[in-house]
Scaffold this active site. Sequence first.
Site, PDB file in Angstrom:
ATOM      1  N   ARG A  11       0.740  -1.127   0.084  1.00  0.00           N
ATOM      2  CA  ARG A  11       0.048   0.119   0.232  1.00  0.00           C
ATOM      3  C   ARG A  11       0.694   1.091  -0.022  1.00  0.00           C
ATOM      4  O   ARG A  11       0.485   2.301   0.349  1.00  0.00           O
ATOM      5  CB  ARG A  11      -0.844   0.081   1.178  1.00  0.00           C
ATOM      6  CG  ARG A  11      -1.832  -1.300   1.392  1.00  0.00           C
ATOM      7  CD  ARG A  11      -2.733  -1.131   2.357  1.00  0.00           C
ATOM      8  NE  ARG A  11      -3.460  -2.605   2.675  1.00  0.00           N
ATOM      9  CZ  ARG A  11      -4.524  -2.801   1.897  1.00  0.00           C
ATOM     10  NH1 ARG A  11      -5.005  -2.170   1.094  1.00  0.00           N
ATOM     11  NH2 ARG A  11      -4.922  -4.173   2.204  1.00  0.00           N
ATOM     12  N   ALA A  13       2.524   4.048  -1.523  1.00  0.00           N
ATOM     13  CA  ALA A  13       2.240   4.883  -2.633  1.00  0.00           C
ATOM     14  C   ALA A  13       3.670   5.104  -3.485  1.00  0.00           C
ATOM     15  O   ALA A  13       3.554   5.106  -4.759  1.00  0.00           O
ATOM     16  CB  ALA A  13       1.660   6.141  -2.592  1.00  0.00           C
ATOM     17  N   LYS A  15       6.502   2.775  -3.573  1.00  0.00           N
ATOM     18  CA  LYS A  15       6.753   1.810  -4.288  1.00  0.00           C
ATOM     19  C   LYS A  15       5.908   1.482  -5.534  1.00  0.00           C
ATOM     20  O   LYS A  15       6.249   0.920  -6.503  1.00  0.00           O
ATOM     21  CB  LYS A  15       6.587   0.708  -3.226  1.00  0.00           C
ATOM     22  CG  LYS A  15       7.828   0.411  -2.330  1.00  0.00           C
ATOM     23  CD  LYS A  15       7.543  -0.674  -1.503  1.00  0.00           C
ATOM     24  CE  LYS A  15       8.722  -0.904  -0.545  1.00  0.00           C
ATOM     25  NZ  LYS A  15       8.701  -2.314   0.334  1.00  0.00           N
ATOM     26  N   ASP A  76      10.611  -7.041  -0.871  1.00  0.00           N
ATOM     27  CA  ASP A  76      11.172  -6.443   0.362  1.00  0.00           C
ATOM     28  C   ASP A  76      12.507  -5.950   0.114  1.00  0.00           C
ATOM     29  O   ASP A  76      13.216  -6.725  -0.578  1.00  0.00           O
ATOM     30  CB  ASP A  76      11.280  -7.480   1.326  1.00  0.00           C
ATOM     31  CG  ASP A  76      11.241  -7.203   2.753  1.00  0.00           C
ATOM     32  OD1 ASP A  76      10.681  -6.101   3.048  1.00  0.00           O
ATOM     33  OD2 ASP A  76      11.936  -7.849   3.716  1.00  0.00           O
ATOM     34  N   SER A  77      12.736  -4.720   0.855  1.00  0.00           N
ATOM     35  CA  SER A  77      14.047  -4.179   0.744  1.00  0.00           C
ATOM     36  C   SER A  77      14.138  -3.296   1.869  1.00  0.00           C
ATOM     37  O   SER A  77      13.656  -3.033   2.600  1.00  0.00           O
ATOM     38  CB  SER A  77      13.615  -3.138  -0.825  1.00  0.00           C
ATOM     39  OG  SER A  77      12.414  -2.206  -0.467  1.00  0.00           O
ATOM     40  N   PHE A 159      11.902   8.208  -1.244  1.00  0.00           N
ATOM     41  CA  PHE A 159      11.416   8.032   0.013  1.00  0.00           C
ATOM     42  C   PHE A 159      12.035   7.344   0.931  1.00  0.00           C
ATOM     43  O   PHE A 159      13.159   6.789   0.298  1.00  0.00           O
ATOM     44  CB  PHE A 159       9.996   7.504  -0.320  1.00  0.00           C
ATOM     45  CG  PHE A 159      10.031   5.902  -0.884  1.00  0.00           C
ATOM     46  CD1 PHE A 159       9.992   4.845   0.064  1.00  0.00           C
ATOM     47  CD2 PHE A 159      10.064   6.066  -2.287  1.00  0.00           C
ATOM     48  CE1 PHE A 159       9.963   3.722  -0.704  1.00  0.00           C
ATOM     49  CE2 PHE A 159      10.009   4.702  -2.856  1.00  0.00           C
ATOM     50  CZ  PHE A 159      10.059   3.664  -2.031  1.00  0.00           C
ATOM     51  N   ASP A 162      16.444   7.688   0.961  1.00  0.00           N
ATOM     52  CA  ASP A 162      17.125   8.275  -0.085  1.00  0.00           C
ATOM     53  C   ASP A 162      17.583   9.476  -0.159  1.00  0.00           C
ATOM     54  O   ASP A 162      18.764   9.999  -0.450  1.00  0.00           O
ATOM     55  CB  ASP A 162      16.025   8.371  -1.132  1.00  0.00           C
ATOM     56  CG  ASP A 162      15.385   7.128  -2.001  1.00  0.00           C
ATOM     57  OD1 ASP A 162      15.944   6.147  -1.437  1.00  0.00           O
ATOM     58  OD2 ASP A 162      14.462   7.156  -2.661  1.00  0.00           O
ATOM     59  N   HIS A 186      18.170  -0.417  -6.816  1.00  0.00           N
ATOM     60  CA  HIS A 186      18.074  -1.982  -6.357  1.00  0.00           C
ATOM     61  C   HIS A 186      16.668  -2.482  -6.846  1.00  0.00           C
ATOM     62  O   HIS A 186      16.466  -3.663  -7.500  1.00  0.00           O
ATOM     63  CB  HIS A 186      18.150  -1.829  -4.884  1.00  0.00           C
ATOM     64  CG  HIS A 186      17.413  -0.908  -3.933  1.00  0.00           C
ATOM     65  ND1 HIS A 186      17.091   0.498  -4.334  1.00  0.00           N
ATOM     66  CD2 HIS A 186      16.438  -1.277  -2.983  1.00  0.00           C
ATOM     67  CE1 HIS A 186      16.344   0.926  -3.523  1.00  0.00           C
ATOM     68  NE2 HIS A 186      15.802  -0.121  -2.616  1.00  0.00           N
ATOM     69  N   ARG A 187      15.703  -1.678  -6.491  1.00  0.00           N
ATOM     70  CA  ARG A 187      14.119  -2.198  -7.098  1.00  0.00           C
ATOM     71  C   ARG A 187      14.175  -2.207  -8.549  1.00  0.00           C
ATOM     72  O   ARG A 187      13.705  -3.310  -9.184  1.00  0.00           O
ATOM     73  CB  ARG A 187      13.218  -1.222  -6.686  1.00  0.00           C
ATOM     74  CG  ARG A 187      11.565  -1.758  -6.866  1.00  0.00           C
ATOM     75  CD  ARG A 187      10.720  -0.943  -5.900  1.00  0.00           C
ATOM     76  NE  ARG A 187      11.026  -1.100  -4.452  1.00  0.00           N
ATOM     77  CZ  ARG A 187      11.331  -0.194  -3.788  1.00  0.00           C
ATOM     78  NH1 ARG A 187      11.513   1.235  -4.236  1.00  0.00           N
ATOM     79  NH2 ARG A 187      11.443  -0.415  -2.560  1.00  0.00           N
TER      80      ARG A 187
END
Length: 204
Positions: A11, A13, A15, A76-77, A159, A162, A186-187
Site C-alpha cells: 500500500r 504509494a 513503491k 522487500d527491500s 522516499f 533516499d 535496487h528495485r
Amino acid sequence: MTSRTVVLATRNAGKLREMQEIVAGVPELSAVEVVSAASFPDVEDVAETGVTFLENSALKAQAVAKATGLPAIADDSGLAVDILGGCPGVFSARWAGTHGADQANIDLLLAQTGDVPAARLTAHFVCCVVLALPDGTQRHRSGELHGRLSRNQRGEHGFGYDPIFELPDGRSLAELSAEEKNLISHRGKALQALRPDLLELLGG
C-alpha cells in the site's frame, strides 16, 4: 482488472509509483497493468515475519496472489550499513519503531553512526522481488545499489532513506529524477531481472 493485471503487494504509494514507472518503461510489458493491493479492500496486510528479504517478499506475494486470484508481485527491500553489520536490513522500514516513519528512521540511523568516520559509512540498498501466481508458481530476483551514508539530507524525490544515501557521483538518491533512479536502483535492477519471468508467466 484484466488477464494482464498484476497486483503489487503493498500500500506504499512510493513503491507503487516506482513499479508502475519501471513497467511502463519496458515495451514488452506495455499491456501489463500494475495495481496496488489497496484496490482490494478485502485483502489483509501480510505480516513480515521472515528474517530475510526473500522470505518476506515471498510471504506477501503468495498471500496476495491467493487472495486475489491474480499474479502478485511483492518486494522487500532495505538499507544495509556495513559498519552496522548490515542493519537496518529487513527492519529498515521500522528501524525507529513505527513502520514507515521515514524521518524518525533517518534520525535514528544518523545518531547511531554519528561518530563513525565518513570513509567507513559504506552502505547498499537491497531489494528482493517475488512474482507469485495463484497456482503456486513463483519466481524471485534481486538487485543492489551501492553507495554510502551522508549526514546531510539532500533532495526532494524518492522516499525512505533516499535523502541520506549518497551515490558515487556525490548526489543523494533523492536528488535523482524518477527516470534516473529507476535505471540504477535496487528495485529497478530486481524488476528488470524479473522481466523474463513476467514475459514467460504472463504469456508474452
